[in-house]
Write a protein that holds these residues in place. Structure first.
Motif, PDB file in Angstrom:
ATOM      1  N   LEU A 351      26.840 -10.470  -2.241  1.00  8.28           N
ATOM      2  CA  LEU A 351      27.738  -9.396  -1.784  1.00  8.28           C
ATOM      3  C   LEU A 351      27.157  -8.729  -0.544  1.00  8.28           C
ATOM      4  O   LEU A 351      25.946  -8.485  -0.476  1.00  8.28           O
ATOM      5  CB  LEU A 351      27.926  -8.348  -2.886  1.00  8.28           C
ATOM      6  N   ASN A 352      28.007  -8.437   0.400  1.00 12.96           N
ATOM      7  CA  ASN A 352      27.551  -7.768   1.626  1.00 12.96           C
ATOM      8  C   ASN A 352      27.481  -6.260   1.438  1.00 12.96           C
ATOM      9  O   ASN A 352      27.946  -5.473   2.279  1.00 12.96           O
ATOM     10  CB  ASN A 352      28.477  -8.117   2.793  1.00 12.96           C
ATOM     11  N   ILE A 373      30.524   0.736  -9.202  1.00 10.25           N
ATOM     12  CA  ILE A 373      31.199   0.370  -7.953  1.00 10.25           C
ATOM     13  C   ILE A 373      30.920  -1.090  -7.603  1.00 10.25           C
ATOM     14  O   ILE A 373      31.833  -1.850  -7.252  1.00 10.25           O
ATOM     15  CB  ILE A 373      30.754   1.283  -6.791  1.00 10.25           C
ATOM     16  N   ILE A 374      29.654  -1.489  -7.685  1.00  9.83           N
ATOM     17  CA  ILE A 374      29.295  -2.864  -7.318  1.00  9.83           C
ATOM     18  C   ILE A 374      29.973  -3.872  -8.245  1.00  9.83           C
ATOM     19  O   ILE A 374      30.426  -4.927  -7.807  1.00  9.83           O
ATOM     20  CB  ILE A 374      27.768  -3.038  -7.316  1.00  9.83           C
ATOM     21  N   SER A 375      30.086  -3.542  -9.519  1.00 11.07           N
ATOM     22  CA  SER A 375      30.768  -4.440 -10.466  1.00 11.07           C
ATOM     23  C   SER A 375      32.236  -4.591 -10.110  1.00 11.07           C
ATOM     24  O   SER A 375      32.808  -5.685 -10.188  1.00 11.07           O
ATOM     25  CB  SER A 375      30.618  -3.910 -11.901  1.00 11.07           C
ATOM     26  N   GLU A 376      32.868  -3.470  -9.733  1.00 13.34           N
ATOM     27  CA  GLU A 376      34.272  -3.514  -9.331  1.00 13.34           C
ATOM     28  C   GLU A 376      34.449  -4.374  -8.078  1.00 13.34           C
ATOM     29  O   GLU A 376      35.355  -5.212  -7.999  1.00 13.34           O
ATOM     30  CB  GLU A 376      34.786  -2.103  -9.057  1.00 13.34           C
ATOM     31  N   LEU A 386      39.499  -8.845  -2.322  1.00 12.91           N
ATOM     32  CA  LEU A 386      38.752  -8.031  -1.359  1.00 12.91           C
ATOM     33  C   LEU A 386      37.833  -8.955  -0.578  1.00 12.91           C
ATOM     34  O   LEU A 386      37.128  -9.793  -1.157  1.00 12.91           O
ATOM     35  CB  LEU A 386      37.933  -6.956  -2.092  1.00 12.91           C
ATOM     36  N   GLU A 387      37.841  -8.820   0.729  1.00 10.57           N
ATOM     37  CA  GLU A 387      37.005  -9.661   1.582  1.00 10.57           C
ATOM     38  C   GLU A 387      35.539  -9.234   1.455  1.00 10.57           C
ATOM     39  O   GLU A 387      35.235  -8.042   1.363  1.00 10.57           O
ATOM     40  CB  GLU A 387      37.456  -9.524   3.039  1.00 10.57           C
ATOM     41  N   ASN A 388      34.650 -10.233   1.425  1.00  8.61           N
ATOM     42  CA  ASN A 388      33.218  -9.946   1.320  1.00  8.61           C
ATOM     43  C   ASN A 388      32.678  -9.546   2.693  1.00  8.61           C
ATOM     44  O   ASN A 388      31.883 -10.239   3.319  1.00  8.61           O
ATOM     45  CB  ASN A 388      32.468 -11.162   0.777  1.00  8.61           C
ATOM     46  N   ASN A 389      33.143  -8.409   3.126  1.00  6.52           N
ATOM     47  CA  ASN A 389      32.781  -7.870   4.437  1.00  6.52           C
ATOM     48  C   ASN A 389      32.376  -6.420   4.228  1.00  6.52           C
ATOM     49  O   ASN A 389      33.080  -5.662   3.560  1.00  6.52           O
ATOM     50  CB  ASN A 389      33.998  -7.969   5.375  1.00  6.52           C
ATOM     51  N   GLN A 390      31.259  -5.993   4.807  1.00  7.19           N
ATOM     52  CA  GLN A 390      30.736  -4.666   4.516  1.00  7.19           C
ATOM     53  C   GLN A 390      31.720  -3.558   4.893  1.00  7.19           C
ATOM     54  O   GLN A 390      31.897  -2.602   4.118  1.00  7.19           O
ATOM     55  CB  GLN A 390      29.398  -4.450   5.224  1.00  7.19           C
ATOM     56  N   ASP A 391      32.364  -3.674   6.029  1.00  7.39           N
ATOM     57  CA  ASP A 391      33.308  -2.638   6.448  1.00  7.39           C
ATOM     58  C   ASP A 391      34.474  -2.550   5.469  1.00  7.39           C
ATOM     59  O   ASP A 391      34.899  -1.446   5.086  1.00  7.39           O
ATOM     60  CB  ASP A 391      33.834  -2.929   7.855  1.00  7.39           C
TER      61      ASP A 391
END
Length: 404
Positions: A351-352, A373-376, A386-391
């Motif tokens: 995950l980013n 939050i991280i689990s969600e 949801l895209e694995n992009n930090q933004d």
């Protein structure tokens, strides 16, 4: 009989044999390695037996380690190799159906061979290639037969684990078990309850992963040995299903985990963890078995999804697919590669985002909210929501926090 060509494993160890003989003692290669040479199988461990007592062995060789000196075994370090050298011995009364109460060192090879389990394991090989066969083991090798040395009842009463070893040898060698030996195994099978479950696990595991596992399992069932192993009591019909449900005669279990997963599937076990805990296996082994088990069960109910692959792992589905194919079930073999291509991440570590980033970005202290939050986020990314992009992830989290 004389062995004309010594395998390289024995040639490398011959200097130790020669050294012992030059010192005035007898010395031979013994055990399963001699059997495997005669069967043209790969050698695993080279064991040496000698008339020299442990202290005499230590006096002869420069580098030794006491690994079982009370039982006559000394480890000799020779250049890049190491070899166990064990003194000829007889064994006292067995007090726990597994180990003798003591041993007595002797100078006679035949006395040492007499204590061994089966005739095909009671050979000695001299340095000149001469096979010493005191119990007609060569005939048993030719006839593909497992026969107890001496009186079968005595051998199994001494060490009940020999019952499981006989079953394992039948699976690995494709040998039949001699009638009197097999009858003695059935009589003494209740003694398996006195053997540590870890020892029985090792033998059953080797049986299931052998080339001729069908023969081994058939003998396991017919011997009633299963009735004296945890979790298998009264499970004859379920064990028969392991043989019946695999349609192909040319199927072999790829790993121990796959074999045990299939065993548990047919045993109709509800909780793999609880079952395997009784066998004292590792947590890692239990997890891998459980993953294969779950992947198999899912396939019976619905089509595999990306979230399943992420949860249980590619290997679990690959091994489950192998089991389903062996049962000749109608499955889409292209599904697994397709799911793999769709999988956005293979683990949470990809995950980013992480806890430190969340705390810094939102200027909040650590706490239970981070894990939630991280689990969600993990679930949304895996499901393609949801895209694995930090933004993108931070934007999603900001909305979630505002709604708290």
């Amino acid at each position: 009989m004389r062995l004309e060509n010594m395998p390289v494993e024995f040639q490398q160890a011959l200097p130790l044999i020669n050294t012992l003989e030059e010192a005035g003692y007898e010395a031979y290669f013994v055990g399963g390695s001699v059997r495997d040479v005669l069967l043209k199988r790969r050698i695993h461990d080279v064991d040496i037996a000698t008339s020299a007592y442990p202290e005499e062995v230590k006096a002869i060789f420069e580098k030794t380690v006491d690994i079982g000196i009370e039982h006559g075994t000394v480890l000799v370090l020779a250049e890049d190799s190491q070899y166990e050298i064990t003194t000829f011995r007889t064994e006292d009364v067995y007090v726990d159906y597994r180990r003798p109460s003591g041993v007595t060192f002797v100078r006679c090879l035949e006395e040492d061979l007499l204590r061994r389990d089966f005739t095909i394991n009671a050979f000695a090989l001299a340095e000149d290639g001469q096979i010493i066969d005191k119990f007609d083991g060569l005939t048993d090798l030719e006839n593909k037969l497992i026969r107890a040395v001496g009186v079968a009842d005595e051998r199994f009463n001494e060490d009940a684990l020999r019952i499981m070893r006989a079953l394992r040898f039948s699976a690995s060698l494709d040998f039949d078990i001699e009638e009197k030996t097999f009858e003695a195994m059935k009589v003494h099978a209740p003694l398996l309850e006195k053997i540590s479950i870890e020892r029985s696990f090792i033998e059953l595991d080797k049986l299931l992963t052998s080339d001729y596992w069908r023969k081994g399992l058939r003998n396991f069932i017919d011997s009633k040995a299963y009735n004296h192993l945890t979790g298998l009591v009264g499970k004859e019909a379920q064990l028969e299903n392991v043989l019946k449900n695999i349609k192909s005669d040319y199927f072999w279990f790829t790993t121990s985990e796959q074999a045990w997963a299939y065993l548990l599937i047919n045993l109709e076990v509800e909780n793999c963890k609880d079952f395997l805990k009784k066998w004292n296996v590792s947590n890692e082994f239990t997890k891998k078995v459980t993953n294969i088990y779950e992947a198999y069960k899912i396939a019976l109910e619905r089509v595999w999804e990306v979230k399943d692959l992420y949860k249980y792992g590619f290997d679990a589905f690959m091994y489950a697919e192998g089991l389903l194919e062996a049962e000749e079930r109608d499955i889409d073999t292209s599904l697994l590669p397709q799911l793999t291509m769709k999988l956005p991440i293979k683990s949470k570590s990809e995950l980013n985002i992480n806890g430190q980033v969340l705390m810094n970005h939102f200027n909040r202290k650590g706490g239970i909210w981070i894990g939630q939050i991280i689990s969600e986020v993990e679930e949304l990314v895996v499901n393609g929501q949801l895209e694995n992009n930090q933004d993108a992830i931070l934007e999603y989290v900001e909305k979630e926090l505002k709604e708290e």
